[in-house]
Structures are given as C-alpha cells and as structure tokens.
Design an enzyme around this catalytic site. Structure first.
Site, PDB file in Angstrom:
ATOM      1  N   ASN A   9       0.875  -1.170   0.000  1.00 60.00           N
ATOM      2  CA  ASN A   9       0.000   0.000   0.000  1.00 60.00           C
ATOM      3  C   ASN A   9       0.914   1.223   0.000  1.00 60.00           C
ATOM      4  O   ASN A   9       1.505   1.548   1.031  1.00 60.00           O
ATOM      5  CB  ASN A   9      -0.895  -0.028   1.251  1.00 60.00           C
ATOM      6  CG  ASN A   9      -1.716   1.243   1.391  1.00 60.00           C
ATOM      7  OD1 ASN A   9      -1.774   2.064   0.467  1.00 60.00           O
ATOM      8  ND2 ASN A   9      -2.358   1.408   2.541  1.00 60.00           N
ATOM      9  N   LYS A  11       0.151   4.246  -0.243  1.00 54.72           N
ATOM     10  CA  LYS A  11      -0.463   5.449   0.348  1.00 54.72           C
ATOM     11  C   LYS A  11      -0.227   6.648  -0.588  1.00 54.72           C
ATOM     12  O   LYS A  11      -0.197   6.465  -1.801  1.00 54.72           O
ATOM     13  CB  LYS A  11       0.049   5.663   1.772  1.00 54.72           C
ATOM     14  CG  LYS A  11      -0.086   4.372   2.614  1.00 54.72           C
ATOM     15  CD  LYS A  11       0.117   4.547   4.085  1.00 54.72           C
ATOM     16  CE  LYS A  11      -0.089   3.208   4.781  1.00 54.72           C
ATOM     17  NZ  LYS A  11       0.042   3.276   6.226  1.00 54.72           N
ATOM     18  N   HIS A  94      -9.462   1.458   4.779  1.00 50.38           N
ATOM     19  CA  HIS A  94      -8.189   1.560   5.506  1.00 50.38           C
ATOM     20  C   HIS A  94      -8.392   2.463   6.722  1.00 50.38           C
ATOM     21  O   HIS A  94      -9.165   3.426   6.662  1.00 50.38           O
ATOM     22  CB  HIS A  94      -7.102   2.131   4.580  1.00 50.38           C
ATOM     23  CG  HIS A  94      -5.735   2.015   5.195  1.00 50.38           C
ATOM     24  ND1 HIS A  94      -5.278   2.914   6.137  1.00 50.38           N
ATOM     25  CD2 HIS A  94      -4.747   1.100   5.039  1.00 50.38           C
ATOM     26  CE1 HIS A  94      -4.058   2.545   6.516  1.00 50.38           C
ATOM     27  NE2 HIS A  94      -3.710   1.445   5.876  1.00 50.38           N
ATOM     28  N   GLU A  96      -6.718   4.772   7.899  1.00 52.55           N
ATOM     29  CA  GLU A  96      -6.457   6.201   7.634  1.00 52.55           C
ATOM     30  C   GLU A  96      -7.673   6.851   6.980  1.00 52.55           C
ATOM     31  O   GLU A  96      -7.959   8.029   7.212  1.00 52.55           O
ATOM     32  CB  GLU A  96      -5.196   6.338   6.767  1.00 52.55           C
ATOM     33  CG  GLU A  96      -3.940   6.066   7.583  1.00 52.55           C
ATOM     34  CD  GLU A  96      -2.780   5.481   6.795  1.00 52.55           C
ATOM     35  OE1 GLU A  96      -2.775   5.563   5.556  1.00 52.55           O
ATOM     36  OE2 GLU A  96      -1.873   4.921   7.443  1.00 52.55           O
ATOM     37  N   GLU A 166      -5.280  -4.926  10.483  1.00 49.12           N
ATOM     38  CA  GLU A 166      -4.219  -3.951  10.726  1.00 49.12           C
ATOM     39  C   GLU A 166      -4.473  -3.225  12.050  1.00 49.12           C
ATOM     40  O   GLU A 166      -5.255  -2.267  12.098  1.00 49.12           O
ATOM     41  CB  GLU A 166      -4.191  -2.904   9.604  1.00 49.12           C
ATOM     42  CG  GLU A 166      -3.898  -3.462   8.231  1.00 49.12           C
ATOM     43  CD  GLU A 166      -3.306  -2.391   7.306  1.00 49.12           C
ATOM     44  OE1 GLU A 166      -2.268  -2.669   6.705  1.00 49.12           O
ATOM     45  OE2 GLU A 166      -3.873  -1.285   7.203  1.00 49.12           O
ATOM     46  N   GLY A 172       2.831   2.157  10.778  1.00 47.00           N
ATOM     47  CA  GLY A 172       3.814   3.227  10.629  1.00 47.00           C
ATOM     48  C   GLY A 172       4.556   3.571  11.907  1.00 47.00           C
ATOM     49  O   GLY A 172       5.219   4.595  11.996  1.00 47.00           O
ATOM     50  N   SER A 212       3.671  -2.362  10.172  1.00 46.90           N
ATOM     51  CA  SER A 212       5.119  -2.468  10.351  1.00 46.90           C
ATOM     52  C   SER A 212       5.703  -3.819   9.917  1.00 46.90           C
ATOM     53  O   SER A 212       6.637  -4.330  10.535  1.00 46.90           O
ATOM     54  CB  SER A 212       5.525  -2.128  11.792  1.00 46.90           C
ATOM     55  OG  SER A 212       5.162  -0.794  12.104  1.00 46.90           O
TER      56      SER A 212
HETATM   57  P1  13P Z   1       3.189   0.238   7.600  1.00 47.96           P
HETATM   58  O1  13P Z   1       3.630  -1.041   6.980  1.00 47.96           O
HETATM   59  O2  13P Z   1       3.947   1.436   7.117  1.00 47.96           O
HETATM   60  O3  13P Z   1       3.125   0.133   9.104  1.00 47.96           O
HETATM   61  O4  13P Z   1       1.684   0.497   7.112  1.00 47.96           O
HETATM   62  C1  13P Z   1       0.761  -0.513   7.216  1.00 47.96           C
HETATM   63  C2  13P Z   1      -0.442  -0.133   6.443  1.00 47.96           C
HETATM   64  O5  13P Z   1      -1.185   0.758   6.821  1.00 47.96           O
HETATM   65  C3  13P Z   1      -0.703  -0.844   5.187  1.00 47.96           C
HETATM   66  O6  13P Z   1      -1.979  -0.571   4.718  1.00 47.96           O
END
Ligand code: 13P
Length: 250
Positions: A9, A11, A94, A96, A166, A172, A212
């Site tokens: 992803n 982003k 997601h 976010e 997740e 992150g 992560s």
């Molecule tokens: P990270 O791997 O950067 O922690 O992000 C995970 C994520 O949100 C994937 O959709």
C-alpha cells in the site's frame, strides 16, 4: 491450502516515473514467487503501473473508490472507472480513511458491494486502536467491523474478499503485533466468518496482517497458521525491501 497474498500500500507516495522505475526494478526480483503480489498505488500512477506490470506476476490495485458508479461527487473515483482501465483490486476502509475521511462501517459495506459489482476484488481493512486494545476490546471491535463490512454479501463474495487485519497502533510506528497476537486476532475474525458463512468459506477466505511488516519479520508472521500474507505500507516503497517480504519463503 490458502495462497499467501502480499500487497503493498503505497499510500500518498510515488509519482508515475517512480512507479514505473519501481516496477522495473522489483519485477525481476519476485518473478519466481508463488505468492500473489499486488501493488496498491495512487490513482495517478494506476495507468502507468498497469502498463509497466504487463507480462509480470504483479497485480495492480487502487487504495479507495466511491460507492456509486457515476454522479455529482466532485473529486471521487468510482469502481467502474477503476475497472475500465484494468485495475483488479481495491483497498476499502483503511484505518487512515476511517480516521481522516469519515469512512464508516456503512460506507465500507457499500463500497465492497460496489467493488464486486464491478468485478474488483476488495482488500478490506479492520483493526483496533491502542485504547481499545488496552481495554481488552480487540476481538469485539475487529469481529464487529468484519461483520458489518461483509453484511449482505453472498458466500462466494465473502470467500473472494481479502481481509487485512491492521492494528492501528502498529501502522507506521515500527511496532508490530507479536506473531501470536496477530494470529489470534485473525483466528477470531475467521471464526466470526465461520459462524456467519460456514466453515468452508472461513477456511478459504484470505486474511492478511498489516502494521510495520518488513523483511526482517515477514517470515515469522506469514508462517503462522492463520496469517495469509500481509498488507505492507512503508516497506513496500523500496523494491529490494518489498522483494524480501514477497520472497520470505525462498
Ligand atoms: P506500515 O507497513 O507502514 O506500518 O503500514 C501498514 C499499512 O497501513 C498498510 O496498509
């Protein structure tokens, strides 16, 4: 045996030229992999990504879509539009998007249904906050999110949904859920699906872990009984690092 599905992803990262360069460097590194590989990229990269990934084992996905096909929704992109250029997957719900863009369990459910109508395979995200985890509510939250996301889908659609567990506190932050914790949460999701859609569907549905994931921890996570691969953020932005994750079983 369920297949491992490993999705990046990106982003809000990567310009078209960077996306092209990424795929050119990444595809030779993963060409022997028997895992399903998906790159979920910004809308502006999709067309370039699709062209560059042609003839490789890399599939292309988007990161969101609207729940209508057309209409007065300034700034939105529909599933029908994604399908029209050849996109095959789409991330829905997601954390976010839930956190910053008012995505709710209801819009997530509508979007999943619309994704299937347009023959897109949804990657649906669920996960608890740190506060919810500390209150001991993890299972309750993630099974409820799963239930609401999948409401009204046929067994066949549920079987074809990819779920990404997740935990929000692991995204992150460099903090990964332990492989046992992640596996137990995913087992809880699977058992809720079994309750609602039967054992066969539950045994076939792909449930990924995200938060992560990196080259150094992919193997331990993906070898757990119920973790069927990962949804990877930061570590999917570098071809070599993401290839290490995809090739965790080499
Ligand atoms: P990270 O791997 O950067 O922690 O992000 C995970 C994520 O949100 C994937 O959709």
């Amino acid at each position: 045996m369920r297949k491992k599905v490993i999705a990046g992803n990106w982003k809000m990262n990567m310009l078209p030229n960077e996306a092209i360069q990424f795929i050119e460097e990444f595809s030779p590194l993963v060409k022997e992999s028997n895992n399903e590989i998906i790159l979920c990229m910004p809308y502006t990269d999709l067309f370039y990504g699709l062209l560059t990934a042609q003839g490789t084992n890399i599939k292309i996905g988007a990161q969101n879509m609207h729940f209508e096909d057309t209409g007065a929704y300034t700034g939105e992109i529909s599933g029908k539009m994604l399908k029209s250029i050849g996109v095959e997957y789409v991330i829905i719900g997601h954390s976010e998007r839930r956190q910053y863009f008012n995505e709710t369990d209801e819009t997530v459910n509508k979007k999943i249904k619309k994704a299937f109508e347009n023959e897109l395979r949804p990657i649906v995200c669920v996960g608890e906050t740190l506060e919810q985890r500390e209150e001991g509510k993890t299972e309750e939250i993630i099974t409820k999110q799963t239930e609401l996301a999948l409401q009204g889908l046929t067994n066949e659609q549920v079987e074809n949904t990819i779920i990404a567990y997740e935990p929000i506190w692991a995204i992150g932050t460099g903090k990964t859920a332990t492989s046992d914790d992640a596996n137990n949460s995913i087992k809880a999701i699977r058992s809720k699906i079994s309750e609602n859609y039967g054992q066969n569907v539950a045994q076939r549905v792909i449930i990924q872990y995200g938060g992560s994931v990196k080259g150094a921890n992919a193997r331990e996570l993906f070898e757990m009984s119920d973790i069927d691969g990962g949804l990877v953020g930061g570590a999917s932005l570098k071809p070599e690092e993401f290839a290490k994750i995809v090739n965790y079983n080499k």
